[in-house]
Design a protein around this motif. Sequence first.
Motif, PDB file in Angstrom:
ATOM      1  N   ASP A   1       1.588  46.746  -7.201  1.00 46.88           N
ATOM      2  CA  ASP A   1       1.203  45.848  -8.306  1.00 46.88           C
ATOM      3  C   ASP A   1       2.444  45.254  -8.969  1.00 46.88           C
ATOM      4  O   ASP A   1       2.522  44.055  -9.212  1.00 46.88           O
ATOM      5  CB  ASP A   1       0.387  46.614  -9.362  1.00 46.88           C
ATOM      6  CG  ASP A   1      -0.893  47.189  -8.764  1.00 46.88           C
ATOM      7  OD1 ASP A   1      -1.330  46.680  -7.709  1.00 46.88           O
ATOM      8  OD2 ASP A   1      -1.435  48.150  -9.331  1.00 46.88           O
ATOM      9  N   LYS A   2       3.432  46.118  -9.223  1.00 51.03           N
ATOM     10  CA  LYS A   2       4.658  45.675  -9.900  1.00 51.03           C
ATOM     11  C   LYS A   2       5.416  44.672  -9.016  1.00 51.03           C
ATOM     12  O   LYS A   2       5.876  43.633  -9.475  1.00 51.03           O
ATOM     13  CB  LYS A   2       5.523  46.911 -10.177  1.00 51.03           C
ATOM     14  CG  LYS A   2       6.676  46.666 -11.099  1.00 51.03           C
ATOM     15  CD  LYS A   2       7.441  47.959 -11.337  1.00 51.03           C
ATOM     16  CE  LYS A   2       8.806  47.646 -11.956  1.00 51.03           C
ATOM     17  NZ  LYS A   2       9.693  48.799 -11.945  1.00 51.03           N
ATOM     18  N   GLY A   3       5.510  45.002  -7.741  1.00 50.09           N
ATOM     19  CA  GLY A   3       6.243  44.135  -6.802  1.00 50.09           C
ATOM     20  C   GLY A   3       5.578  42.780  -6.674  1.00 50.09           C
ATOM     21  O   GLY A   3       6.250  41.742  -6.679  1.00 50.09           O
ATOM     22  N   LEU A   4       4.251  42.762  -6.595  1.00 52.39           N
ATOM     23  CA  LEU A   4       3.523  41.494  -6.446  1.00 52.39           C
ATOM     24  C   LEU A   4       3.702  40.637  -7.699  1.00 52.39           C
ATOM     25  O   LEU A   4       3.951  39.423  -7.608  1.00 52.39           O
ATOM     26  CB  LEU A   4       2.037  41.765  -6.175  1.00 52.39           C
ATOM     27  CG  LEU A   4       1.176  40.524  -5.966  1.00 52.39           C
ATOM     28  CD1 LEU A   4       1.663  39.697  -4.775  1.00 52.39           C
ATOM     29  CD2 LEU A   4      -0.287  40.901  -5.758  1.00 52.39           C
ATOM     30  N   ALA A   5       3.614  41.281  -8.870  1.00 56.45           N
ATOM     31  CA  ALA A   5       3.777  40.526 -10.128  1.00 56.45           C
ATOM     32  C   ALA A   5       5.171  39.885 -10.169  1.00 56.45           C
ATOM     33  O   ALA A   5       5.321  38.721 -10.556  1.00 56.45           O
ATOM     34  CB  ALA A   5       3.566  41.451 -11.317  1.00 56.45           C
ATOM     35  N   ALA A   6       6.194  40.612  -9.735  1.00 52.10           N
ATOM     36  CA  ALA A   6       7.565  40.083  -9.754  1.00 52.10           C
ATOM     37  C   ALA A   6       7.716  38.935  -8.754  1.00 52.10           C
ATOM     38  O   ALA A   6       8.310  37.899  -9.071  1.00 52.10           O
ATOM     39  CB  ALA A   6       8.551  41.202  -9.437  1.00 52.10           C
ATOM     40  N   PHE A   7       7.156  39.085  -7.565  1.00 46.30           N
ATOM     41  CA  PHE A   7       7.245  38.008  -6.559  1.00 46.30           C
ATOM     42  C   PHE A   7       6.560  36.743  -7.060  1.00 46.30           C
ATOM     43  O   PHE A   7       7.077  35.638  -6.902  1.00 46.30           O
ATOM     44  CB  PHE A   7       6.599  38.444  -5.235  1.00 46.30           C
ATOM     45  CG  PHE A   7       7.445  39.396  -4.412  1.00 46.30           C
ATOM     46  CD1 PHE A   7       8.822  39.411  -4.518  1.00 46.30           C
ATOM     47  CD2 PHE A   7       6.847  40.257  -3.500  1.00 46.30           C
ATOM     48  CE1 PHE A   7       9.600  40.277  -3.752  1.00 46.30           C
ATOM     49  CE2 PHE A   7       7.608  41.128  -2.732  1.00 46.30           C
ATOM     50  CZ  PHE A   7       8.988  41.145  -2.856  1.00 46.30           C
ATOM     51  N   LEU A   8       5.381  36.912  -7.660  1.00 47.27           N
ATOM     52  CA  LEU A   8       4.632  35.747  -8.133  1.00 47.27           C
ATOM     53  C   LEU A   8       5.360  35.046  -9.284  1.00 47.27           C
ATOM     54  O   LEU A   8       5.404  33.813  -9.343  1.00 47.27           O
ATOM     55  CB  LEU A   8       3.215  36.151  -8.565  1.00 47.27           C
ATOM     56  CG  LEU A   8       2.288  36.591  -7.418  1.00 47.27           C
ATOM     57  CD1 LEU A   8       0.931  37.019  -7.963  1.00 47.27           C
ATOM     58  CD2 LEU A   8       2.122  35.483  -6.381  1.00 47.27           C
TER      59      LEU A   8
ATOM     60  N   ASP B   1       8.614  35.014  -9.777  1.00 48.02           N
ATOM     61  CA  ASP B   1       9.769  34.304  -9.191  1.00 48.02           C
ATOM     62  C   ASP B   1       9.313  33.058  -8.448  1.00 48.02           C
ATOM     63  O   ASP B   1       9.968  32.018  -8.500  1.00 48.02           O
ATOM     64  CB  ASP B   1      10.549  35.239  -8.248  1.00 48.02           C
ATOM     65  CG  ASP B   1      11.333  36.299  -9.022  1.00 48.02           C
ATOM     66  OD1 ASP B   1      11.553  36.093 -10.239  1.00 48.02           O
ATOM     67  OD2 ASP B   1      11.697  37.325  -8.425  1.00 48.02           O
ATOM     68  N   TRP B   2       8.199  33.171  -7.746  1.00 47.18           N
ATOM     69  CA  TRP B   2       7.692  32.029  -6.985  1.00 47.18           C
ATOM     70  C   TRP B   2       7.335  30.869  -7.911  1.00 47.18           C
ATOM     71  O   TRP B   2       7.645  29.704  -7.631  1.00 47.18           O
ATOM     72  CB  TRP B   2       6.477  32.444  -6.144  1.00 47.18           C
ATOM     73  CG  TRP B   2       5.928  31.306  -5.337  1.00 47.18           C
ATOM     74  CD1 TRP B   2       4.740  30.676  -5.497  1.00 47.18           C
ATOM     75  CD2 TRP B   2       6.571  30.633  -4.249  1.00 47.18           C
ATOM     76  NE1 TRP B   2       4.588  29.677  -4.590  1.00 47.18           N
ATOM     77  CE2 TRP B   2       5.715  29.619  -3.808  1.00 47.18           C
ATOM     78  CE3 TRP B   2       7.817  30.798  -3.624  1.00 47.18           C
ATOM     79  CZ2 TRP B   2       6.034  28.761  -2.760  1.00 47.18           C
ATOM     80  CZ3 TRP B   2       8.146  29.937  -2.582  1.00 47.18           C
ATOM     81  CH2 TRP B   2       7.259  28.945  -2.147  1.00 47.18           C
ATOM     82  N   GLN B   3       6.731  31.200  -9.044  1.00 49.29           N
ATOM     83  CA  GLN B   3       6.349  30.154 -10.024  1.00 49.29           C
ATOM     84  C   GLN B   3       7.568  29.377 -10.489  1.00 49.29           C
ATOM     85  O   GLN B   3       7.513  28.170 -10.692  1.00 49.29           O
ATOM     86  CB  GLN B   3       5.669  30.806 -11.218  1.00 49.29           C
ATOM     87  CG  GLN B   3       4.152  30.765 -11.098  1.00 49.29           C
ATOM     88  CD  GLN B   3       3.476  30.971 -12.444  1.00 49.29           C
ATOM     89  OE1 GLN B   3       4.040  31.606 -13.325  1.00 49.29           O
ATOM     90  NE2 GLN B   3       2.286  30.435 -12.583  1.00 49.29           N
ATOM     91  N   LYS B   4       8.692  30.091 -10.618  1.00 43.39           N
ATOM     92  CA  LYS B   4       9.929  29.440 -11.085  1.00 43.39           C
ATOM     93  C   LYS B   4      10.393  28.376 -10.095  1.00 43.39           C
ATOM     94  O   LYS B   4      11.085  27.441 -10.464  1.00 43.39           O
ATOM     95  CB  LYS B   4      11.046  30.493 -11.240  1.00 43.39           C
ATOM     96  CG  LYS B   4      10.866  31.420 -12.430  1.00 43.39           C
ATOM     97  CD  LYS B   4      12.020  32.435 -12.471  1.00 43.39           C
ATOM     98  CE  LYS B   4      11.592  33.729 -13.119  1.00 43.39           C
ATOM     99  NZ  LYS B   4      12.410  34.877 -12.702  1.00 43.39           N
ATOM    100  N   THR B   5      10.050  28.511  -8.813  1.00 41.35           N
ATOM    101  CA  THR B   5      10.496  27.528  -7.817  1.00 41.35           C
ATOM    102  C   THR B   5       9.716  26.219  -7.961  1.00 41.35           C
ATOM    103  O   THR B   5      10.147  25.193  -7.449  1.00 41.35           O
ATOM    104  CB  THR B   5      10.279  28.039  -6.379  1.00 41.35           C
ATOM    105  OG1 THR B   5       8.869  28.079  -6.093  1.00 41.35           O
ATOM    106  CG2 THR B   5      10.877  29.423  -6.153  1.00 41.35           C
ATOM    107  N   GLY B   6       8.550  26.278  -8.589  1.00 43.25           N
ATOM    108  CA  GLY B   6       7.726  25.083  -8.731  1.00 43.25           C
ATOM    109  C   GLY B   6       7.128  24.622  -7.413  1.00 43.25           C
ATOM    110  O   GLY B   6       6.579  23.524  -7.307  1.00 43.25           O
ATOM    111  N   GLN B   7       7.243  25.414  -6.371  1.00 42.77           N
ATOM    112  CA  GLN B   7       6.754  25.017  -5.053  1.00 42.77           C
ATOM    113  C   GLN B   7       5.318  25.516  -4.813  1.00 42.77           C
ATOM    114  O   GLN B   7       4.827  26.382  -5.530  1.00 42.77           O
ATOM    115  CB  GLN B   7       7.657  25.602  -3.951  1.00 42.77           C
ATOM    116  CG  GLN B   7       9.095  25.165  -4.014  1.00 42.77           C
ATOM    117  CD  GLN B   7       9.880  25.749  -2.864  1.00 42.77           C
ATOM    118  OE1 GLN B   7       9.524  25.578  -1.693  1.00 42.77           O
ATOM    119  NE2 GLN B   7      10.940  26.461  -3.183  1.00 42.77           N
ATOM    120  N   THR B   8       4.688  24.958  -3.751  1.00 42.41           N
ATOM    121  CA  THR B   8       3.409  25.508  -3.301  1.00 42.41           C
ATOM    122  C   THR B   8       3.557  25.857  -1.820  1.00 42.41           C
ATOM    123  O   THR B   8       4.322  25.198  -1.106  1.00 42.41           O
ATOM    124  CB  THR B   8       2.245  24.501  -3.447  1.00 42.41           C
ATOM    125  OG1 THR B   8       2.624  23.286  -2.797  1.00 42.41           O
ATOM    126  CG2 THR B   8       1.912  24.242  -4.895  1.00 42.41           C
TER     127      THR B   8
END
Length: 220
Positions: free
Chosen positions: A200-207, A209-216
Amino acid sequence: MKLFIDSAEIKEIEEAAATGLIDGVTTNPSLIAKSGRPFAEAIKEICALVDGPVSAEVAATDFDGMVAEGRALGGIAENVTVKLPLTWEGLRACKTLSEDGFLTNVTLCFSATQALMAAKAGATFVSPFIGRHDDVGFEGMQLIRDIKTIYDHYEELETEILVASVRHPLHVRDAAMTGAHVATLPPAIFKALLNHPLTDKGLAAFLADWQKTGQTVPRA
Ligand code: E4P
């Protein structure tokens, strides 16, 4: 290893079956009573939800009664597995029903010699109850190891070990490590198999960080 759901609640079974990771269902008279449903109707509905074996337990304790009930239960659907108690009469009925081509599950197994006899009676499955063993101060998992050792010695014993009375995910891990064929799990334990705070913690951190990229991520 096959995983069955130990429940007679349609909603719980539907939810577990939707994962695509369920191989069968076990019920017992207590679970049917808890569901409040008419027995045959509930079994028919469960059998339509799940492709694999669905255990339905006889209530008779005499040979003739168990065979008659077993035949009727087995007639509900092809995947009904007639569940019979580990008594002399139950084993006689198991032998008859197994020879007639019905799937069978010999239940309330608490010793390795009982499991040996269930296999000799041609049971499709034997259900050793490990949680109830632990409850009274015996090591349930040792029973599974003992049965596995015995069955592995004799290729003519084709009965599958269905680990029952499972109380927590460690039971599932240990059962799998013994090489048991099946474990039947209450829905809450099935769900708990995936729990890990680091996931859960790892997924929250990945998501985050991913949001910061602004990519899809591209989709097909
Ligand atoms: C399954 O076939 C058994 O009836 C079930 O696992 C028993 O579990 P319990 O000991 O939690 O009642």
